[in-house]
Structures are given as structure tokens and as C-alpha cells.
Motif scaffolding. Structure first.
Motif, PDB file in Angstrom:
ATOM      1  N   LEU A  94       0.958  -1.126   0.184  1.00 17.02           N
ATOM      2  CA  LEU A  94      -0.049   0.008   0.073  1.00 17.02           C
ATOM      3  C   LEU A  94       0.872   1.365   0.106  1.00 17.02           C
ATOM      4  N   PRO A  95       0.311   2.382  -0.577  1.00 14.60           N
ATOM      5  CA  PRO A  95       1.164   3.360  -0.918  1.00 14.60           C
ATOM      6  C   PRO A  95       0.962   4.553   0.486  1.00 14.60           C
ATOM      7  N   GLY A  96       2.002   4.149   1.534  1.00 14.44           N
ATOM      8  CA  GLY A  96       1.641   5.198   2.762  1.00 14.44           C
ATOM      9  C   GLY A  96       2.255   6.247   2.587  1.00 14.44           C
ATOM     10  N   ASP A  97       3.834   6.439   2.124  1.00 15.08           N
ATOM     11  CA  ASP A  97       4.280   7.850   1.935  1.00 15.08           C
ATOM     12  C   ASP A  97       3.642   8.587   0.957  1.00 15.08           C
ATOM     13  N   SER A  98       3.280   7.937  -0.327  1.00 17.67           N
ATOM     14  CA  SER A  98       2.771   8.874  -1.266  1.00 17.67           C
ATOM     15  C   SER A  98       1.418   9.273  -1.115  1.00 17.67           C
ATOM     16  N   LEU A  99       0.534   8.417  -0.172  1.00 24.77           N
ATOM     17  CA  LEU A  99      -0.462   8.801   0.319  1.00 24.77           C
ATOM     18  C   LEU A  99      -0.645   9.819   0.898  1.00 24.77           C
ATOM     19  N   LEU A 100       0.226   9.991   2.132  1.00 24.51           N
ATOM     20  CA  LEU A 100       0.429  11.135   3.000  1.00 24.51           C
ATOM     21  C   LEU A 100       1.218  12.226   2.330  1.00 24.51           C
ATOM     22  N   ILE A 101       1.889  12.128   1.408  1.00 24.66           N
ATOM     23  CA  ILE A 101       2.322  13.221   0.489  1.00 24.66           C
ATOM     24  C   ILE A 101       1.124  13.950  -0.359  1.00 24.66           C
ATOM     25  N   THR A 102       0.344  13.191  -0.800  1.00 22.39           N
ATOM     26  CA  THR A 102      -0.780  13.576  -1.692  1.00 22.39           C
ATOM     27  C   THR A 102      -1.966  14.264  -0.628  1.00 22.39           C
ATOM     28  N   ALA A 103      -1.786  13.694   0.484  1.00 21.35           N
ATOM     29  CA  ALA A 103      -2.969  14.181   1.417  1.00 21.35           C
ATOM     30  C   ALA A 103      -2.591  15.707   1.823  1.00 21.35           C
ATOM     31  N   GLY A 104      -1.234  15.784   1.964  1.00 18.98           N
ATOM     32  CA  GLY A 104      -0.724  17.067   2.265  1.00 18.98           C
ATOM     33  C   GLY A 104      -0.711  18.004   0.968  1.00 18.98           C
ATOM     34  N   LEU A 105      -0.597  17.314  -0.148  1.00 22.34           N
ATOM     35  CA  LEU A 105      -0.906  18.139  -1.328  1.00 22.34           C
ATOM     36  C   LEU A 105      -2.519  18.831  -1.637  1.00 22.34           C
ATOM     37  N   PHE A 106      -3.481  17.872  -1.204  1.00 25.17           N
ATOM     38  CA  PHE A 106      -4.749  18.168  -1.160  1.00 25.17           C
ATOM     39  C   PHE A 106      -5.085  19.087  -0.081  1.00 25.17           C
ATOM     40  N   ALA A 107      -4.249  19.178   0.874  1.00 21.13           N
ATOM     41  CA  ALA A 107      -4.704  20.058   2.106  1.00 21.13           C
ATOM     42  C   ALA A 107      -4.077  21.353   1.717  1.00 21.13           C
ATOM     43  N   ALA A 108      -3.130  21.589   1.030  1.00 21.72           N
ATOM     44  CA  ALA A 108      -2.564  23.112   0.363  1.00 21.72           C
ATOM     45  C   ALA A 108      -3.493  23.559  -0.498  1.00 21.72           C
ATOM     46  N   ARG A 109      -4.181  22.678  -1.400  1.00 23.68           N
ATOM     47  CA  ARG A 109      -5.300  22.871  -2.349  1.00 23.68           C
ATOM     48  C   ARG A 109      -6.703  23.401  -1.610  1.00 23.68           C
ATOM     49  N   GLY A 110      -6.758  23.004  -0.216  1.00 24.93           N
ATOM     50  CA  GLY A 110      -7.964  23.074   0.477  1.00 24.93           C
ATOM     51  C   GLY A 110      -8.946  22.117   0.603  1.00 24.93           C
ATOM     52  N   ASP A 111      -8.545  20.936  -0.201  1.00 23.87           N
ATOM     53  CA  ASP A 111      -9.702  19.783  -0.216  1.00 23.87           C
ATOM     54  C   ASP A 111      -9.389  19.024   1.046  1.00 23.87           C
ATOM     55  N   LEU A 112      -8.450  19.074   1.964  1.00 20.58           N
ATOM     56  CA  LEU A 112      -8.507  18.302   3.176  1.00 20.58           C
ATOM     57  C   LEU A 112      -8.027  19.240   4.130  1.00 20.58           C
ATOM     58  N   ASN A 113      -8.322  18.779   5.536  1.00 16.76           N
ATOM     59  CA  ASN A 113      -7.811  19.832   6.528  1.00 16.76           C
ATOM     60  C   ASN A 113      -6.562  18.975   7.015  1.00 16.76           C
ATOM     61  N   LEU A 114      -5.330  20.020   7.067  1.00 13.10           N
ATOM     62  CA  LEU A 114      -3.987  19.400   7.249  1.00 13.10           C
ATOM     63  C   LEU A 114      -3.934  18.731   8.852  1.00 13.10           C
ATOM     64  N   ALA A 115      -4.393  19.420   9.772  1.00  7.21           N
ATOM     65  CA  ALA A 115      -4.613  18.970  11.257  1.00  7.21           C
ATOM     66  C   ALA A 115      -5.223  17.587  11.402  1.00  7.21           C
ATOM     67  N   ALA A 116      -6.349  17.437  10.563  1.00  9.86           N
ATOM     68  CA  ALA A 116      -7.302  16.259  10.535  1.00  9.86           C
ATOM     69  C   ALA A 116      -6.548  15.050   9.864  1.00  9.86           C
ATOM     70  N   VAL A 117      -5.578  15.266   8.945  1.00  9.66           N
ATOM     71  CA  VAL A 117      -4.806  14.373   7.998  1.00  9.66           C
ATOM     72  C   VAL A 117      -3.782  13.954   9.046  1.00  9.66           C
ATOM     73  N   MET A 118      -3.117  15.025   9.818  1.00 13.40           N
ATOM     74  CA  MET A 118      -1.854  14.433  10.648  1.00 13.40           C
ATOM     75  C   MET A 118      -2.449  13.723  11.718  1.00 13.40           C
ATOM     76  N   ALA A 119      -3.438  14.238  12.478  1.00 16.38           N
ATOM     77  CA  ALA A 119      -3.913  13.403  13.777  1.00 16.38           C
ATOM     78  C   ALA A 119      -4.501  12.127  13.242  1.00 16.38           C
ATOM     79  N   LEU A 120      -5.269  11.728  12.148  1.00 14.66           N
ATOM     80  CA  LEU A 120      -5.763  10.503  11.824  1.00 14.66           C
ATOM     81  C   LEU A 120      -4.780   9.892  11.478  1.00 14.66           C
ATOM     82  N   SER A 121      -3.704  10.405  10.584  1.00  7.98           N
ATOM     83  CA  SER A 121      -2.459   9.364  10.418  1.00  7.98           C
ATOM     84  C   SER A 121      -1.649   9.001  11.602  1.00  7.98           C
ATOM     85  N   ALA A 122      -1.418   9.871  12.540  1.00  7.84           N
ATOM     86  CA  ALA A 122      -0.677   9.506  13.804  1.00  7.84           C
ATOM     87  C   ALA A 122      -1.482   8.202  14.499  1.00  7.84           C
TER      88      ALA A 122
END
Length: 195
Positions: free
Chosen positions: A32-60
């Protein structure tokens, strides 16, 4: 290969958490694509599609629970597998135990950043009966560093690249990240072959 952009668009936060959990704790999740998924989630957060804090908390949380599951699986079933496997000599188990006694904390933290290895290390730690308290502390530190650092890198990249370029070339960017995440593994394999 699973496309991280498709996964995030389709399954959003729940998909992110489930994939991170499976990739970090279930032996069959190594592909499964762990690193690339997290990088992509960060990119999406930069675009405003996802919340960065939620991505980091859920991922942790998912990464912590994934590694804990791998540890429990290794602790429950690993010794029996080692006992029955003809190619796994008892001295290999003792060598692994000695290694984890002296370098287990660093290994658990650093393994987070290496694909495939991050799937195997917690199960091996459980198999050799690493101290549970030591494991949990290293697991927590590694989960926090990885789940915060990798999406933050994607977020920073997303803020540097203009939005129209990001929208147009996100698949190329994700592909480059995916390939780059396997470079350390390939270098290590090449190094071992030379020996």
C-alpha cells in the motif's frame, strides 16, 4: 499500483486511516502507498480539499494502532513460525533480539520512513518479544514524526507550486514521490547484493 489521488478523492479521511493502518501493521499491507498517500494528502490540504490537522491526527493514530497490531501479531504467532521454519535458525532470532535490545528504539522510529520495512519491523519486534513499554514509546514517537512530517512536506510542496500547476500535474508529482519513496529500499538491496 494503487493511485493515492484516487484513493483520497474516493475514500477521503476514512480511506486514509484504513490504508495507513493496514500498511503499517498488517503484513499483507506492505504494497500500500503509505508515503505517497501522506504526501498527496498534504498536497490536497494545500489546495484546500482536506484539513491538514485532521490528516496528521488521523494518520498518527492509524500508524500507531497499525504498528501496535503488527507487534501483537508478531508476539502471538511469530515464535511458532520461527520454531517451524527450517531456514530460520535459532541464532538468527538471538541476533535479532540483541539488535533490538540495543537499537530497537531507533529502528522503530526510522523504519517509519522506509516503505516495506515499516510493515515488517513491528511484527519482528513482537516476534522477538521486545519490551512492550519500550515498543509503545518508540511506536508513538515514530507515528507522530512520520504522520506529521510527511503530510507537512506535501503541504509545503503544495504551497510552493502554483495552484493551477498543482491541479494540472498532481499525478506526475505523486508519481515522482512514489518512485522516490522506494529509492532507499533499492539502495539498501543493492548494497546488500554487493556484500
Amino acid at each position: 499500483m494503487l493511485d493515492p489521488e484516487y484513493l483520497l478523492k474516493t475514500f477521503s479521511y476514512l480511506g486514509l486511516a484504513l490504508i495507513i493502518f493496514a500498511e503499517t501493521g498488517l503484513l499483507l499491507g506492505f504494497f500500500l502507498p503509505g508515503d505517497s498517500l501522506l504526501i498527496t494528502a498534504g498536497l490536497f490540504a494545500a489546495r484546500g480539499d482536506l484539513n491538514l490537522a485532521a490528516v496528521m491526527a488521523l494518520s498518527a493514530v492509524a500508524a500507531f494502532l497499525g504498528n501496535a497490531s503488527g507487534y501483537v501479531i508478531g508476539r502471538q504467532f511469530g515464535p511458532a513460525v520461527f520454531a517451524r521454519a527450517k531456514f530460520l535458525k535459532p541464532e538468527y532470532v538471538e541476533q535479532a533480539r540483541a539488535y533490538f535490545d540495543s537499537h530497537g528504539n531507533q529502528t522503530l522510529v526510522l523504519a517509519r520512513f522506509v516503505p516495506i520495512i515499516r510493515t515488517l519491523v513491528p511484527t519482528l519486534a513482537g516476534t522477538i518479544q521486545m519490551n512492550p513499554r519500550t515498543f509503545l514509546i518508540a511506536n508513538a514517537v515514530g507515528a507522530l514524526l512520520w504522520a506529521a512530517g510527511v503530510p507537512l512536506a506535501g503541504y509545503g510542496l503544495g504551497k510552493v507550486i502554483p495552484k493551477d500547476v498543482l491541479d494540472k500535474y498532481i499525478l506526475v508529482i505523486v508519481a515522482v514521490v512514489l518512485v522516490a519513496s522506494f529509492v532507499p529500499v533499492l539502495l539498501e538491496i543493492n548494497k546488500r547484493r554487493r556484500r
